[in-house]
Design an enzyme around this catalytic site. Structure first.
Site, PDB file in Angstrom:
ATOM      1  CB  VAL A  95       0.440  70.527 121.027  1.00 64.82           C
ATOM      2  CG1 VAL A  95       0.780  71.591 120.050  1.00 64.82           C
ATOM      3  CG2 VAL A  95       1.159  70.872 122.234  1.00 64.82           C
ATOM      4  NE  ARG A  96       2.948  68.179 115.639  1.00 68.93           N
ATOM      5  CZ  ARG A  96       3.842  67.963 114.893  1.00 68.93           C
ATOM      6  NH1 ARG A  96       4.191  66.741 114.694  1.00 68.93           N
ATOM      7  NH2 ARG A  96       5.036  68.737 114.916  1.00 68.93           N
ATOM      8  NE  ARG A 147       9.032  63.580 142.975  1.00 69.50           N
ATOM      9  CZ  ARG A 147       8.545  62.491 142.183  1.00 69.50           C
ATOM     10  NH1 ARG A 147       7.224  62.329 141.887  1.00 69.50           N
ATOM     11  NH2 ARG A 147       9.235  61.632 141.851  1.00 69.50           N
ATOM     12  N   GLY A 192       0.512  61.891 142.328  1.00 72.54           N
ATOM     13  CA  GLY A 192       0.687  63.099 142.975  1.00 72.54           C
ATOM     14  C   GLY A 192      -0.041  64.339 142.202  1.00 72.54           C
ATOM     15  CG  ASP A 236       6.492  54.250 139.910  1.00 75.87           C
ATOM     16  OD1 ASP A 236       7.682  54.317 139.300  1.00 75.87           O
ATOM     17  OD2 ASP A 236       6.049  55.360 140.656  1.00 75.87           O
TER      18      ASP A 236
HETATM   19  O1  F6P Z   1       7.539  57.724 140.585  1.00 75.47           O
HETATM   20  C1  F6P Z   1       8.351  57.684 139.555  1.00 75.47           C
HETATM   21  C2  F6P Z   1       9.697  57.437 140.709  1.00 75.47           C
HETATM   22  O2  F6P Z   1      10.914  57.086 139.738  1.00 75.47           O
HETATM   23  C3  F6P Z   1       9.647  56.328 141.551  1.00 75.47           C
HETATM   24  O3  F6P Z   1       9.725  55.048 141.055  1.00 75.47           O
HETATM   25  C4  F6P Z   1      10.745  56.531 142.372  1.00 75.47           C
HETATM   26  O4  F6P Z   1      10.444  56.061 143.791  1.00 75.47           O
HETATM   27  C5  F6P Z   1      10.387  58.074 142.620  1.00 75.47           C
HETATM   28  O5  F6P Z   1       9.907  58.469 141.283  1.00 75.47           O
HETATM   29  C6  F6P Z   1      12.024  58.806 142.717  1.00 75.47           C
HETATM   30  O6  F6P Z   1      11.676  60.288 142.869  1.00 75.47           O
HETATM   31  P1  F6P Z   1      12.770  61.197 142.542  1.00 75.47           P
HETATM   32  O7  F6P Z   1      12.930  61.478 141.151  1.00 75.47           O
HETATM   33  O8  F6P Z   1      12.042  62.395 143.299  1.00 75.47           O
HETATM   34  O9  F6P Z   1      14.151  60.887 143.557  1.00 75.47           O
END
Ligand code: F6P
Length: 327
Positions: free
Chosen positions: A28-29, A76, A108, A132
């Site tokens: 934003v900034r 998601r 994703g 991750d």
């Molecule tokens: O991608 C991040 C993460 O925390 C992974 O390490 C884990 O497998 C997954 O998301 C857990 O997803 P959710 O929060 O949807 O259970």
């Protein structure tokens, strides 16, 4: 090639990660500094499809650099995987006259952006935001440092009680198919064993390692387990170990979503600030459908294709360090 960009949209998508807010603030900034208007999309692609898009001014991102989670919320999105969903998202972006998007997320999120770019002409720039650390094209992702410190501190606490009771603890950490969180947490916590997806250590080999420790009068131990390793989850592994070697009183701790929350570390805040700046700069310089990362301490732009599909490898010395020191 310089690109004329007047309005950008920013959103967070997938699992939240500490430091996402710092990245939003930086986007934003930096944009406003360059006379670009910014719009925030709520709940990632879902919000794009629903048209949950609001103007963001500099003051909207005040007092968030230290907060975990994401002020834009996240999701998601299943709908964005459909052509109809992506079409609606495109129409909404067009209604707001958005010239480019900044997507903060992981695998994703960038897969969605790549799909979108195959049909539509709005450029996307990705910022790696995931605990991750599993994306090619950046040494570290936003949230990883905070997550490993949270997990390591939890392991330190467990160490106290494990030592007091002469117990063997199995500590499960996240990471999906990546062992980065496990390996770093394990090394940092001085674990006696580390099981990660990238390694083929099985339960028998782990037991042999533990037995050697017992011979040297090591009466407690911590074993860090990455959720994606080939032997199963911490509870399953604890059972298997017990069947082969009943010497220890075993306990299991799954750290779970604890490692996703909390105030971002300084390293994550700085990383997020640099990448947010780098994303806007990239768009202004005509970069499109790429992820901005940091490689060898410099900003680097990697195609979504490579970021998602190429495998990020470990420095070899990390395996040696883990195995030699965690005796
Ligand atoms: O991608 C991040 C993460 O925390 C992974 O390490 C884990 O497998 C997954 O998301 C857990 O997803 P959710 O929060 O949807 O259970």
């Amino acid at each position: 090639m310089k690109k004329n960009i007047n309005k950008i949209a920013v959103f967070t998508s997938g699992g939240d990660a500490p430091g996402m807010n710092a990245a939003i603030r930086a986007v934003v900034r930096t944009a406003i500094y360059n006379d670009i208007q910014v719009y925030g999309v709520e709940r990632g692609y879902d919000g794009m499809i629903k048209g949950d898009i609001k103007r963001l001014e500099s003051r909207h991102v005040g007092n968030i650099i230290h907060r975990g989670g994401t002020m834009l919320r996240t999701a998601r999105s299943e709908e964005f995987k459909t052509e109809e969903g992506r079409k609606r998202a495109y129409e909404n972006l067009k209604n707001f006259e958005i010239d480019a998007c900044v997507a903060i997320g992981g695998n994703g999120t960038f897969t969605g952006a790549k799909l979108f770019s195959e049909t539509y002409d709005i450029p996307f720039l990705g910022i790696p935001g995931t605990i991750d650390n599993d994306l090619y094209g950046t040494d570290f992702t936003i949230g990883f440092d905070t997550a490993i410190n949270t997990a390591m501190e939890a392991a330190d606490r467990i160490r106290d009680t494990a030592d007091s009771h002469d117990r063997l603890f199995f500590i499960e950490v996240m990471g999906r198919a990546s062992g980065y969180i496990g390996l770093f947490t394990g090394i940092g916590a001085g674990a006696g064993g580390i099981l990660i997806p990238e390694d083929d250590m099985d339960v028998e080999q782990l037991v042999e390692k533990l037995k050697k420790g017992v011979k040297r009068k090591k009466l407690f131990s911590l074993v860090v387990i990455s959720e994606g390793n080939m032997n199963g989850g911490a509870y399953e592994i604890a059972e298997k170990v017990k069947e082969i070697y009943s010497f220890f009183d075993t306990k299991v701790t799954v750290i779970g979503h604890l490692q996703r929350g909390g105030s971002p570390s300084c390293a994550d805040r700085v990383l997020a600030s640099r990448l947010g700046y780098g994303a806007v700069l990239g768009l202004m310089n005509g970069e499109s459908n790429k992820m901005v990362g940091i490689i060898d301490n410099e900003l680097a732009y990697t195609s979504f294709d490579d970021a998602i599909n190429k495998t990020k490898t470990f420095s070899k010395d990390l395996f040696a360090v883990a195995s030699i020191l965690g005796l």
